[in-house]
Design a protein around this motif. Structure first.
Motif, PDB file in Angstrom:
ATOM      1  N   PRO A   1       0.818  -1.218   0.000  1.00 28.15           N
ATOM      2  CA  PRO A   1       0.000   0.000   0.000  1.00 28.15           C
ATOM      3  C   PRO A   1       0.852   1.268   0.000  1.00 28.15           C
ATOM      4  O   PRO A   1       0.505   2.254  -0.662  1.00 28.15           O
ATOM      5  CB  PRO A   1      -0.818  -0.129   1.290  1.00 28.15           C
ATOM      6  N   PHE A   2       1.968   1.249   0.723  1.00 28.90           N
ATOM      7  CA  PHE A   2       2.859   2.404   0.755  1.00 28.90           C
ATOM      8  C   PHE A   2       3.395   2.724  -0.640  1.00 28.90           C
ATOM      9  O   PHE A   2       3.397   3.881  -1.080  1.00 28.90           O
ATOM     10  CB  PHE A   2       4.016   2.142   1.720  1.00 28.90           C
ATOM     11  N   GLN A   3       3.858   1.711  -1.352  1.00 28.54           N
ATOM     12  CA  GLN A   3       4.377   1.933  -2.696  1.00 28.54           C
ATOM     13  C   GLN A   3       3.298   2.446  -3.633  1.00 28.54           C
ATOM     14  O   GLN A   3       3.548   3.336  -4.458  1.00 28.54           O
ATOM     15  CB  GLN A   3       4.997   0.640  -3.247  1.00 28.54           C
ATOM     16  N   LEU A   4       2.096   1.926  -3.520  1.00 29.66           N
ATOM     17  CA  LEU A   4       1.010   2.396  -4.376  1.00 29.66           C
ATOM     18  C   LEU A   4       0.664   3.841  -4.054  1.00 29.66           C
ATOM     19  O   LEU A   4       0.396   4.648  -4.956  1.00 29.66           O
ATOM     20  CB  LEU A   4      -0.224   1.506  -4.211  1.00 29.66           C
ATOM     21  N   LEU A   5       0.668   4.192  -2.782  1.00 20.51           N
ATOM     22  CA  LEU A   5       0.375   5.559  -2.374  1.00 20.51           C
ATOM     23  C   LEU A   5       1.363   6.536  -3.008  1.00 20.51           C
ATOM     24  O   LEU A   5       0.962   7.542  -3.604  1.00 20.51           O
ATOM     25  CB  LEU A   5       0.446   5.661  -0.844  1.00 20.51           C
ATOM     26  N   ILE A   6       2.648   6.240  -2.905  1.00 24.11           N
ATOM     27  CA  ILE A   6       3.667   7.134  -3.459  1.00 24.11           C
ATOM     28  C   ILE A   6       3.590   7.156  -4.984  1.00 24.11           C
ATOM     29  O   ILE A   6       3.702   8.218  -5.615  1.00 24.11           O
ATOM     30  CB  ILE A   6       5.074   6.706  -2.999  1.00 24.11           C
ATOM     31  N   ALA A   7       3.371   6.009  -5.596  1.00 23.24           N
ATOM     32  CA  ALA A   7       3.265   5.939  -7.057  1.00 23.24           C
ATOM     33  C   ALA A   7       2.082   6.758  -7.555  1.00 23.24           C
ATOM     34  O   ALA A   7       2.165   7.432  -8.598  1.00 23.24           O
ATOM     35  CB  ALA A   7       3.125   4.482  -7.507  1.00 23.24           C
ATOM     36  N   THR A   8       0.985   6.744  -6.818  1.00 19.82           N
ATOM     37  CA  THR A   8      -0.200   7.488  -7.234  1.00 19.82           C
ATOM     38  C   THR A   8       0.028   8.990  -7.103  1.00 19.82           C
ATOM     39  O   THR A   8      -0.425   9.770  -7.948  1.00 19.82           O
ATOM     40  CB  THR A   8      -1.431   7.049  -6.425  1.00 19.82           C
ATOM     41  N   ILE A   9       0.722   9.397  -6.067  1.00 20.45           N
ATOM     42  CA  ILE A   9       1.079  10.816  -5.933  1.00 20.45           C
ATOM     43  C   ILE A   9       1.940  11.242  -7.133  1.00 20.45           C
ATOM     44  O   ILE A   9       1.743  12.307  -7.718  1.00 20.45           O
ATOM     45  CB  ILE A   9       1.834  11.074  -4.617  1.00 20.45           C
ATOM     46  N   LEU A  10       2.880  10.389  -7.516  1.00 23.03           N
ATOM     47  CA  LEU A  10       3.761  10.692  -8.651  1.00 23.03           C
ATOM     48  C   LEU A  10       3.025  10.702  -9.990  1.00 23.03           C
ATOM     49  O   LEU A  10       3.473  11.337 -10.943  1.00 23.03           O
ATOM     50  CB  LEU A  10       4.902   9.671  -8.717  1.00 23.03           C
ATOM     51  N   SER A  11       1.903  10.002 -10.068  1.00 21.11           N
ATOM     52  CA  SER A  11       1.212   9.830 -11.351  1.00 21.11           C
ATOM     53  C   SER A  11       0.474  11.076 -11.836  1.00 21.11           C
ATOM     54  O   SER A  11       0.020  11.114 -12.983  1.00 21.11           O
ATOM     55  CB  SER A  11       0.229   8.657 -11.269  1.00 21.11           C
ATOM     56  N   ALA A  12       0.344  12.087 -10.999  1.00 26.19           N
ATOM     57  CA  ALA A  12      -0.329  13.318 -11.421  1.00 26.19           C
ATOM     58  C   ALA A  12       0.423  13.939 -12.598  1.00 26.19           C
ATOM     59  O   ALA A  12       1.627  14.184 -12.514  1.00 26.19           O
ATOM     60  CB  ALA A  12      -0.394  14.305 -10.255  1.00 26.19           C
ATOM     61  N   GLN A  13      -0.291  14.182 -13.694  1.00 24.10           N
ATOM     62  CA  GLN A  13       0.302  14.773 -14.892  1.00 24.10           C
ATOM     63  C   GLN A  13       1.500  13.971 -15.402  1.00 24.10           C
ATOM     64  O   GLN A  13       2.465  14.527 -15.928  1.00 24.10           O
ATOM     65  CB  GLN A  13       0.728  16.219 -14.621  1.00 24.10           C
ATOM     66  N   CYS A  14       1.423  12.652 -15.262  1.00 25.33           N
ATOM     67  CA  CYS A  14       2.526  11.793 -15.695  1.00 25.33           C
ATOM     68  C   CYS A  14       1.965  10.436 -16.098  1.00 25.33           C
ATOM     69  O   CYS A  14       0.956   9.983 -15.539  1.00 25.33           O
ATOM     70  CB  CYS A  14       3.533  11.621 -14.549  1.00 25.33           C
ATOM     71  N   THR A  15       2.603   9.789 -17.063  1.00 24.97           N
ATOM     72  CA  THR A  15       2.122   8.479 -17.497  1.00 24.97           C
ATOM     73  C   THR A  15       2.483   7.403 -16.479  1.00 24.97           C
ATOM     74  O   THR A  15       3.494   7.519 -15.763  1.00 24.97           O
ATOM     75  CB  THR A  15       2.735   8.081 -18.852  1.00 24.97           C
ATOM     76  N   ASP A  16       1.675   6.357 -16.440  1.00 27.64           N
ATOM     77  CA  ASP A  16       1.964   5.244 -15.542  1.00 27.64           C
ATOM     78  C   ASP A  16       3.299   4.590 -15.899  1.00 27.64           C
ATOM     79  O   ASP A  16       4.033   4.135 -15.023  1.00 27.64           O
ATOM     80  CB  ASP A  16       0.841   4.205 -15.602  1.00 27.64           C
ATOM     81  N   GLU A  17       3.604   4.538 -17.198  1.00 29.10           N
ATOM     82  CA  GLU A  17       4.857   3.924 -17.643  1.00 29.10           C
ATOM     83  C   GLU A  17       6.058   4.663 -17.049  1.00 29.10           C
ATOM     84  O   GLU A  17       7.012   4.044 -16.564  1.00 29.10           O
ATOM     85  CB  GLU A  17       4.938   3.929 -19.171  1.00 29.10           C
ATOM     86  N   ARG A  18       6.017   5.978 -17.084  1.00 26.25           N
ATOM     87  CA  ARG A  18       7.107   6.770 -16.527  1.00 26.25           C
ATOM     88  C   ARG A  18       7.181   6.610 -15.006  1.00 26.25           C
ATOM     89  O   ARG A  18       8.271   6.484 -14.437  1.00 26.25           O
ATOM     90  CB  ARG A  18       6.916   8.244 -16.898  1.00 26.25           C
ATOM     91  N   VAL A  19       6.026   6.602 -14.359  1.00 26.58           N
ATOM     92  CA  VAL A  19       6.005   6.424 -12.904  1.00 26.58           C
ATOM     93  C   VAL A  19       6.645   5.092 -12.524  1.00 26.58           C
ATOM     94  O   VAL A  19       7.432   5.023 -11.567  1.00 26.58           O
ATOM     95  CB  VAL A  19       4.566   6.503 -12.354  1.00 26.58           C
ATOM     96  N   ASN A  20       6.340   4.044 -13.267  1.00 34.65           N
ATOM     97  CA  ASN A  20       6.895   2.728 -12.949  1.00 34.65           C
ATOM     98  C   ASN A  20       8.420   2.704 -13.083  1.00 34.65           C
ATOM     99  O   ASN A  20       9.107   1.982 -12.345  1.00 34.65           O
ATOM    100  CB  ASN A  20       6.275   1.662 -13.855  1.00 34.65           C
ATOM    101  N   ILE A  21       8.957   3.490 -14.009  1.00 35.01           N
ATOM    102  CA  ILE A  21      10.408   3.598 -14.155  1.00 35.01           C
ATOM    103  C   ILE A  21      10.996   4.333 -12.953  1.00 35.01           C
ATOM    104  O   ILE A  21      12.009   3.916 -12.377  1.00 35.01           O
ATOM    105  CB  ILE A  21      10.758   4.341 -15.465  1.00 35.01           C
ATOM    106  N   VAL A  22      10.341   5.428 -12.572  1.00 35.34           N
ATOM    107  CA  VAL A  22      10.824   6.246 -11.467  1.00 35.34           C
ATOM    108  C   VAL A  22      10.760   5.487 -10.138  1.00 35.34           C
ATOM    109  O   VAL A  22      11.713   5.504  -9.348  1.00 35.34           O
ATOM    110  CB  VAL A  22      10.012   7.556 -11.371  1.00 35.34           C
ATOM    111  N   THR A  23       9.634   4.817  -9.891  1.00 34.92           N
ATOM    112  CA  THR A  23       9.476   4.140  -8.603  1.00 34.92           C
ATOM    113  C   THR A  23      10.402   2.930  -8.447  1.00 34.92           C
ATOM    114  O   THR A  23      10.754   2.562  -7.328  1.00 34.92           O
ATOM    115  CB  THR A  23       8.018   3.696  -8.380  1.00 34.92           C
ATOM    116  N   LYS A  24      10.793   2.345  -9.551  1.00 35.38           N
ATOM    117  CA  LYS A  24      11.738   1.223  -9.463  1.00 35.38           C
ATOM    118  C   LYS A  24      13.021   1.677  -8.776  1.00 35.38           C
ATOM    119  O   LYS A  24      13.549   0.994  -7.882  1.00 35.38           O
ATOM    120  CB  LYS A  24      12.049   0.678 -10.858  1.00 35.38           C
TER     121      LYS A  24
END
Length: 225
Positions: free
Chosen positions: A34-57
């Motif tokens: 849940p923590f990782q999803l929370l941070i990933a969702t915050i990052l996803s604003a005005q950004c593609t999911d593909e890019r977020v997945n690269i960043v969160t890795k």
């Protein structure tokens, strides 16, 4: 038939079609907690999911816990998430969110809408994503750009504001479908009902979709047989 009743009938058709077409649709943000999803969702604003997945890795490899992000200098955090856009504001929100998780929740993600929206950078949409995907709690309907576009085209709402759209959808979509409804609409929006060139002839909902506004973006309406 009253307009509200007609919309409810339309929503039922949409829910059934999406369940048939995308039975296994899931959140596109890669996460292990849940923590990782929370941070990933915050990052996803005005950004593609593909890019977020690269960043969160990279981010979660260095900072696997809220405390680790709290301890990370903000400049280092900004550097890691820079490619996700709006990185200074997102870094500030992520640091504040993690600090509050540590201070008020023992480093755990709370499981209530009221507590989640008190976290920096977390609005109703992000809270709904986390509660639905991580905890199976249907707190509401996630409304992103895909859901906004598709629910308008399908005649379920004529609103553009996410909160107003959610308010109109919740009474016409069964609560047990709220979580899957958003995931499936998002998948359909990416694959078929695209913003500029919707593939209407390949759509599983062509027979009952009013295609609101579709003719205005250059795609001819087709008569469903």
């Amino acid at each position: 038939m009253p307009a509200v009743a007609q919309t409810k009938v339309q929503a039922s058709k949409v829910v059934k079609a999406l369940a048939l077409g995308y039975p296994d649709a899931e959140c596109a943000l890669i996460h292990d907690s849940p923590f990782q999803l929370l941070i990933a969702t915050i990052l996803s604003a005005q950004c593609t999911d593909e890019r977020v997945n690269i960043v969160t890795k990279d981010l979660f490899a260095q900072c696997p816990t809220p405390q680790a992000i709290v301890d990370l200098p903000v400049k280092d955090l900004e550097k890691i998430i820079q490619s996700a856009g709006f990185y200074r504001m997102k870094a500030k929100n992520i640091k504040g969110c993690c600090q509050k998780l540590v201070d008020d929740h023992g480093g755990e993600v709370p499981q209530s809408l009221a507590e989640l929206v008190e976290l920096p950078g977390v609005g109703r949409k992000t809270a709904n994503v986390v509660l639905g995907t991580s905890f199976g709690i249907p707190s509401g309907i996630v409304v992103d750009t895909h859901v906004t576009r598709l629910t308008n085209r399908l005649g379920l709402t004529d609103k553009q504001d996410a909160v107003k759209i959610e308010t109109e959808l919740m009474p016409i979509v069964p609560k047990q479908e709220w979580i899957n409804f958003s995931h499936r609409l998002i998948h359909h929006g990416r694959r078929i009902c695209k913003a500029r060139k919707p593939l209407c002839n390949d759509c599983l909902m062509l027979k009952f979709c009013p295609q609101v506004g579709v003719d205005q973006i250059g795609e001819k309406k087709k008569d469903a047989e």
